[in-house]
Design an enzyme around this catalytic site. Structure first.
Site, PDB file in Angstrom:
ATOM      1  N   TYR A 245      -1.216  -0.499   4.778  1.00  0.00           N
ATOM      2  CA  TYR A 245      -1.641  -1.347   3.643  1.00  0.00           C
ATOM      3  C   TYR A 245      -0.631  -2.461   3.399  1.00  0.00           C
ATOM      4  CZ  TYR A 245      -1.802  -2.885  -1.228  1.00  0.00           C
ATOM      5  OH  TYR A 245      -1.794  -3.658  -2.371  1.00  0.00           O
TER       6      TYR A 245
ATOM      7  N   LYS B  66      -0.966  -6.568   3.800  1.00  0.00           N
ATOM      8  CA  LYS B  66      -0.730  -7.504   2.684  1.00  0.00           C
ATOM      9  C   LYS B  66       0.375  -8.498   3.052  1.00  0.00           C
ATOM     10  CE  LYS B  66      -2.336  -7.635  -0.936  1.00  0.00           C
ATOM     11  NZ  LYS B  66      -3.558  -8.293  -1.502  1.00  0.00           N
TER      12      LYS B  66
ATOM     13  N   HIS C 258       6.378   7.784   3.029  1.00  0.00           N
ATOM     14  CA  HIS C 258       6.333   7.472   1.597  1.00  0.00           C
ATOM     15  C   HIS C 258       7.522   6.612   1.140  1.00  0.00           C
ATOM     16  CE1 HIS C 258       5.002   9.450  -2.456  1.00  0.00           C
ATOM     17  NE2 HIS C 258       5.042   8.130  -2.523  1.00  0.00           N
TER      18      HIS C 258
ATOM     19  N   THR D  81       1.499  -7.913  -3.572  1.00  0.00           N
ATOM     20  CA  THR D  81       2.083  -6.686  -4.097  1.00  0.00           C
ATOM     21  C   THR D  81       3.579  -6.573  -3.788  1.00  0.00           C
ATOM     22  OG1 THR D  81       2.080  -4.283  -3.748  1.00  0.00           O
ATOM     23  CG2 THR D  81       1.235  -5.589  -1.950  1.00  0.00           C
ATOM     24  N   ASP D  82       4.295  -5.827  -4.613  1.00  0.00           N
ATOM     25  CA  ASP D  82       5.719  -5.590  -4.343  1.00  0.00           C
ATOM     26  C   ASP D  82       5.916  -4.723  -3.096  1.00  0.00           C
ATOM     27  OD1 ASP D  82       4.843  -3.123  -5.329  1.00  0.00           O
ATOM     28  OD2 ASP D  82       6.402  -2.929  -6.862  1.00  0.00           O
ATOM     29  N   GLU D  83       4.837  -4.045  -2.631  1.00  0.00           N
ATOM     30  CA  GLU D  83       4.995  -3.153  -1.470  1.00  0.00           C
ATOM     31  C   GLU D  83       5.355  -3.910  -0.201  1.00  0.00           C
ATOM     32  OE1 GLU D  83       2.388   0.063  -0.827  1.00  0.00           O
ATOM     33  OE2 GLU D  83       2.069   0.441  -2.954  1.00  0.00           O
TER      34      GLU D  83
ATOM     35  N   GLU E 175      -8.547  -4.206   0.561  1.00  0.00           N
ATOM     36  CA  GLU E 175      -8.431  -2.752   0.623  1.00  0.00           C
ATOM     37  C   GLU E 175      -7.063  -2.459   0.022  1.00  0.00           C
ATOM     38  OE1 GLU E 175     -10.480  -0.408   1.469  1.00  0.00           O
ATOM     39  OE2 GLU E 175     -12.114  -1.684   2.193  1.00  0.00           O
TER      40      GLU E 175
HETATM   41  P1  NAD Z   1      -9.399  -2.392  -6.025  1.00  0.00           P
HETATM   42  O1  NAD Z   1      -9.375  -1.597  -4.767  1.00  0.00           O
HETATM   43  O2  NAD Z   1      -9.638  -1.714  -7.323  1.00  0.00           O
HETATM   44  O3  NAD Z   1     -10.491  -3.574  -5.915  1.00  0.00           O
HETATM   45  C1  NAD Z   1     -10.689  -4.321  -4.746  1.00  0.00           C
HETATM   46  C2  NAD Z   1     -11.969  -5.121  -4.901  1.00  0.00           C
HETATM   47  O4  NAD Z   1     -12.141  -5.915  -3.720  1.00  0.00           O
HETATM   48  C3  NAD Z   1     -13.228  -4.270  -5.062  1.00  0.00           C
HETATM   49  O5  NAD Z   1     -14.073  -4.805  -6.046  1.00  0.00           O
HETATM   50  C4  NAD Z   1     -13.893  -4.359  -3.685  1.00  0.00           C
HETATM   51  O6  NAD Z   1     -15.303  -4.207  -3.730  1.00  0.00           O
HETATM   52  C5  NAD Z   1     -13.476  -5.754  -3.249  1.00  0.00           C
HETATM   53  N1  NAD Z   1     -13.471  -5.911  -1.781  1.00  0.00           N
HETATM   54  C6  NAD Z   1     -12.864  -5.090  -0.893  1.00  0.00           C
HETATM   55  N2  NAD Z   1     -13.103  -5.538   0.363  1.00  0.00           N
HETATM   56  C7  NAD Z   1     -13.855  -6.669   0.239  1.00  0.00           C
HETATM   57  C8  NAD Z   1     -14.399  -7.591   1.174  1.00  0.00           C
HETATM   58  N3  NAD Z   1     -14.231  -7.447   2.489  1.00  0.00           N
HETATM   59  N4  NAD Z   1     -15.100  -8.650   0.702  1.00  0.00           N
HETATM   60  C9  NAD Z   1     -15.291  -8.808  -0.637  1.00  0.00           C
HETATM   61  N5  NAD Z   1     -14.813  -7.952  -1.568  1.00  0.00           N
HETATM   62  C10 NAD Z   1     -14.098  -6.903  -1.127  1.00  0.00           C
HETATM   63  O7  NAD Z   1      -8.018  -3.172  -6.012  1.00  0.00           O
HETATM   64  P2  NAD Z   1      -7.043  -3.554  -7.214  1.00  0.00           P
HETATM   65  O8  NAD Z   1      -6.145  -2.421  -7.499  1.00  0.00           O
HETATM   66  O9  NAD Z   1      -7.843  -4.175  -8.299  1.00  0.00           O
HETATM   67  O10 NAD Z   1      -6.161  -4.675  -6.487  1.00  0.00           O
HETATM   68  C11 NAD Z   1      -6.574  -6.041  -6.484  1.00  0.00           C
HETATM   69  C12 NAD Z   1      -5.544  -6.861  -5.733  1.00  0.00           C
HETATM   70  O11 NAD Z   1      -4.275  -6.734  -6.357  1.00  0.00           O
HETATM   71  C13 NAD Z   1      -5.338  -6.422  -4.289  1.00  0.00           C
HETATM   72  O12 NAD Z   1      -5.165  -7.570  -3.509  1.00  0.00           O
HETATM   73  C14 NAD Z   1      -4.069  -5.597  -4.324  1.00  0.00           C
HETATM   74  O13 NAD Z   1      -3.389  -5.663  -3.091  1.00  0.00           O
HETATM   75  C15 NAD Z   1      -3.304  -6.306  -5.420  1.00  0.00           C
HETATM   76  N6  NAD Z   1      -2.340  -5.465  -6.171  1.00  0.00           N
HETATM   77  C16 NAD Z   1      -2.725  -4.274  -6.711  1.00  0.00           C
HETATM   78  C17 NAD Z   1      -1.820  -3.533  -7.467  1.00  0.00           C
HETATM   79  C18 NAD Z   1      -2.189  -2.221  -8.111  1.00  0.00           C
HETATM   80  O14 NAD Z   1      -1.312  -1.554  -8.670  1.00  0.00           O
HETATM   81  N7  NAD Z   1      -3.450  -1.807  -8.104  1.00  0.00           N
HETATM   82  C19 NAD Z   1      -0.513  -4.028  -7.651  1.00  0.00           C
HETATM   83  C20 NAD Z   1      -0.150  -5.252  -7.070  1.00  0.00           C
HETATM   84  C21 NAD Z   1      -1.091  -5.970  -6.339  1.00  0.00           C
HETATM   85  O1  DAU Z   2       3.242  -1.274  -5.933  1.00  0.00           O
HETATM   86  C1  DAU Z   2       1.990  -1.881  -6.015  1.00  0.00           C
HETATM   87  C2  DAU Z   2       0.960  -1.000  -5.335  1.00  0.00           C
HETATM   88  O2  DAU Z   2       0.731   0.104  -6.211  1.00  0.00           O
HETATM   89  C3  DAU Z   2      -0.344  -1.722  -5.025  1.00  0.00           C
HETATM   90  O3  DAU Z   2      -0.103  -2.745  -4.098  1.00  0.00           O
HETATM   91  C4  DAU Z   2      -1.385  -0.753  -4.458  1.00  0.00           C
HETATM   92  O4  DAU Z   2      -2.624  -1.409  -4.287  1.00  0.00           O
HETATM   93  C5  DAU Z   2      -1.565   0.381  -5.451  1.00  0.00           C
HETATM   94  O5  DAU Z   2      -2.458   1.351  -4.922  1.00  0.00           O
HETATM   95  C6  DAU Z   2      -0.216   1.044  -5.764  1.00  0.00           C
HETATM   96  O6  DAU Z   2       0.296   1.735  -4.589  1.00  0.00           O
HETATM   97  P1  DAU Z   2       0.976   3.175  -4.703  1.00  0.00           P
HETATM   98  O7  DAU Z   2       0.912   3.864  -3.399  1.00  0.00           O
HETATM   99  O8  DAU Z   2       2.302   3.072  -5.359  1.00  0.00           O
HETATM  100  O9  DAU Z   2      -0.057   3.815  -5.779  1.00  0.00           O
HETATM  101  P2  DAU Z   2      -0.732   5.266  -5.869  1.00  0.00           P
HETATM  102  O10 DAU Z   2      -1.401   5.332  -7.205  1.00  0.00           O
HETATM  103  O11 DAU Z   2      -1.515   5.616  -4.669  1.00  0.00           O
HETATM  104  O12 DAU Z   2       0.543   6.223  -5.910  1.00  0.00           O
HETATM  105  C7  DAU Z   2       1.570   6.064  -6.873  1.00  0.00           C
HETATM  106  C8  DAU Z   2       2.649   7.072  -6.563  1.00  0.00           C
HETATM  107  O13 DAU Z   2       2.155   8.388  -6.825  1.00  0.00           O
HETATM  108  C9  DAU Z   2       3.060   7.083  -5.108  1.00  0.00           C
HETATM  109  O14 DAU Z   2       4.447   7.346  -5.029  1.00  0.00           O
HETATM  110  C10 DAU Z   2       2.285   8.233  -4.503  1.00  0.00           C
HETATM  111  C11 DAU Z   2       2.164   9.216  -5.660  1.00  0.00           C
HETATM  112  N1  DAU Z   2       0.942  10.035  -5.701  1.00  0.00           N
HETATM  113  C12 DAU Z   2      -0.258   9.396  -5.592  1.00  0.00           C
HETATM  114  C13 DAU Z   2      -1.435  10.112  -5.649  1.00  0.00           C
HETATM  115  C14 DAU Z   2      -2.774   9.420  -5.508  1.00  0.00           C
HETATM  116  C15 DAU Z   2       1.024  11.408  -5.896  1.00  0.00           C
HETATM  117  O15 DAU Z   2       2.112  11.961  -6.026  1.00  0.00           O
HETATM  118  N2  DAU Z   2      -0.146  12.118  -5.974  1.00  0.00           N
HETATM  119  C16 DAU Z   2      -1.374  11.517  -5.836  1.00  0.00           C
HETATM  120  O16 DAU Z   2      -2.410  12.246  -5.876  1.00  0.00           O
END
Ligand code: NAD
Ligand code: DAU
Length: 348
Positions: free
Chosen positions: A151, A155, A277, A125-127, A84
Site C-alpha cells: 500500500y 502511494k 508491521h 499518507t504519512d506511510e 485502495e
Molecule cells: P477509503 O478506502 O475509505 O475510500 C476510497 C474510495 O475510493 C472509495 O469510495 C472507493 O470506492 C474509491 N475507489 C477505490 N478505487 C477506485 C477506482 N479505481 N476508481 C474510482 N474510485 C475508486 O479510503 P480513505 O480512508 O477515505 O482514504 C482516502 C485517501 O486518503 C486515500 O488516498 C488514502 O491513501 C488517503 N489517506 C487515508 C488515511 C486514513 O487514515 N484513512 C490517512 C492518510 C491518507
Molecule cells: O497512517 C495513515 C494510514 O493509516 C493510511 O494511509 C491508511 O489508508 C489507513 O488505513 C491507516 O493505515 P494503518 O495500517 O495504520 O491503519 P489500520 O486501521 O489498518 O491499523 C492501525 C493500527 O492498528 C496498525 O498498527 C495495525 C493495528 N491493527 C489493525 C487492525 C485492523 C490491529 O492491531 N488490529 C486490527 O484488527
C-alpha cells in the site's frame, strides 16, 4: 469553484464532501467513484437533493471515461482521494493497489494536464515515509520516502508521479500527507471502527503483535480542513504534512474505546502480527500550520467520544455496511445505462 472529487464515497472523501457543502454551498462538486467494497453512497446521506452535487460511477483507471469527464466539464480543481487504502489487503494482494493508486492517479494527472486544470490536490499518507524508532524525530516533508508495505509503496509511487508532473510540466500539483484518520463513515476494517463495532457486540478485539505500535491519530474533520486550506492556498509543487499531534500505542486506543463503550478488557485478543508491521509513525505538521494557517482542532478525547457516539447513533449505517446491503444500493436506486462502461446519475 467546480471541483472533481475522486473517491468521494469513501471515508475521508465523504467527510470532505459534507464539509465543502457546508462551507461553500455555491461551489459545484462532481464525485467520481467506482463504489468498490468501501465506497458507499450512504456516506453522502442528506445530500441526495443537493443541486450542487453530481455523482459519476466510474473507475479512475478508465482513461476514456476520465478524458470524457474532463471534456464535458471545466474543472477548476481536482481533489484526488480515490485509492485502495487498507494495508492488510495490500499484503494479501498488491495488484489492485498498483492499478488504482499508480495507474489510476496517472490517468487523472494526464487528463488534468491536457485540460490545464488550475489545481490538482493529491491526497497521500504519512506511510510513504516508512517507520520510526521510538526516539526518532517526526516525519517532515523533507524526510526521504521509504515505504514498506505494498500500500505505502503504491502511494509513494503516486506521490512521485504527482510531483513529477509538477516539475516536468509545471502542473499546479499539491500533495498532502496525513496520519491515521478516525471519525464517521470509516469502513470497519480499520482499527477504530472495527474495535468500536466489535466491542458493542461483545465480539473479540484482535490486536496485532504486542499492540505497542504507535500511530498519530487525527479526527477526520481536521484532515478535511487541511485539505481545504491546501486546495485554496497551497503552493504548486509543495507537500504539506497533516497530523493530530496525538501519538498513541494501538493498545491505548483500544483501552480508550473499551472505556467509552463500557466493556471489559477481556475482549482483547492478541493475534499474529501484520507482516512487516511499521512500528511508529509521527508527523511534524509545522509547515502546514505556518504556511496554511491550519491547526488540528479536535483533541483525541473529544474526537474519540464523538466517533463512538456517531457509530452508536447510526445502527442502520453499521448494519448496512456489515451485512453488505450498501453494495446493492446503487443498482436499486439508479438507472443503469447498458451502453456505457459506467453510469452517470445526478444524486437524487
Ligand atoms: P477509503 O478506502 O475509505 O475510500 C476510497 C474510495 O475510493 C472509495 O469510495 C472507493 O470506492 C474509491 N475507489 C477505490 N478505487 C477506485 C477506482 N479505481 N476508481 C474510482 N474510485 C475508486 O479510503 P480513505 O480512508 O477515505 O482514504 C482516502 C485517501 O486518503 C486515500 O488516498 C488514502 O491513501 C488517503 N489517506 C487515508 C488515511 C486514513 O487514515 N484513512 C490517512 C492518510 C491518507
Ligand atoms: O497512517 C495513515 C494510514 O493509516 C493510511 O494511509 C491508511 O489508508 C489507513 O488505513 C491507516 O493505515 P494503518 O495500517 O495504520 O491503519 P489500520 O486501521 O489498518 O491499523 C492501525 C493500527 O492498528 C496498525 O498498527 C495495525 C493495528 N491493527 C489493525 C487492525 C485492523 C490491529 O492491531 N488490529 C486490527 O484488527
Amino acid at each position: 469553484m467546480n471541483v472533481l472529487v475522486t473517491g468521494g464515497c469513501g471515508f475521508i472523501g465523504a467527510n470532505f464532501v459534507h464539509q465543502q457543502r457546508r462551507l461553500y454551498p455555491t461551489d459545484r462538486l462532481v464525485i467520481l467513484d467506482a463504489l468498490t467494497y468501501c465506497g458507499n453512497l450512504h456516506n453522502l446521506e442528506g445530500l441526495n437533493h443537493d443541486p450542487g452535487l453530481s455523482f459519476v460511477r466510474g473507475d479512475i483507471c478508465d482513461a476514456d471515461l476520465v478524458a470524457q469527464l474532463f471534456r464535458d466539464e471545466r474543472f477548476d480543481a481536482v481533489v484526488h482521494f480515490a485509492a485502495e487504502s487498507h494495508v492488510d489487503r495490500s499484503i494479501l494482494g498488491p495488484m489492485p493497489f498498483v492499478r488504482t493508486n499508480v495507474i489510476g492517479t496517472t490517468t487523472l494527472l494526464e487528463a488534468a494536464r491536457k485540460a490545464q486544470t488550475a489545481k490538482f490536490l493529491h491526497v497521500s499518507t504519512d506511510e510513504v515515509y516508512g517507520t520510526l524508532a521510538p526516539s526518532d524525530p517526526a516525519f517532515t516533508e523533507q524526510t526521504p520516502l521509504s515505504p514498506r508495505s505494498p500500500y505505502a509503496a503504491s502511494k509513494a509511487a503516486s506521490d512521485h508521479l504527482a510531483l513529477a508532473y509538477a516539475h516536468t510540466y509545471g502542473m499546479p500539483v499539491v500533495v498532502t500527507r496525513c496520519s491515521n484518520n478516525y471519525g464517521p463513515y470509516q469502513f470497519p476494517e480499520k482499527l477504530l471502527p472495527l474495535m468500536i463495532l466489535s466491542a458493542l457486540e461483545d465480539k473479540p478485539l484482535p490486536v496485532y503483535g504486542d499492540g505497542m505500535q504507535v500511530r498519530d491519530w487525527i479526527y477526520v474533520e481536521d484532515h478535511c480542513a487541511g485539505i481545504d486550506a491546501a486546495l485554496r492556498i497551497g503552493q504548486p509543487g509543495e507537500v504539506y504534512n497533516f497530523g493530530g499531534r496525538a501519538e498513541r500505542p494501538n493498545l491505548d486506543m483500544v483501552h480508550a474505546i473499551l472505556e467509552l463503550v463500557d466493556k471489559p478488557r477481556s475482549l482483547i485478543r492478541f493475534v499474529a502480527d501484520r507482516p512487516g508491521h511499521d512500528r511508529r509513525y509521527a508527523v511534524d505538521c509545522a509547515k502546514a500550520e505556518r504556511a496554511l494557517g491550519w491547526r488540528a482542532r479536535w483533541t483525541l478525547t473529544d474526537g474519540l467520544r464523538e466517533t463512538v457516539r456517531w457509530y452508536r447513533e447510526h445502527p442502520a449505517w453499521c448494519h448496512s455496511v456489515r451485512s453488505g446491503e450498501y453494495r446493492t444500493f446503487y443498482e436499486r436506486n439508479y438507472t443503469m445505462r447498458p451502453d456505457t462502461a459506467s453510469e452517470v446519475a445526478q444524486c437524487g
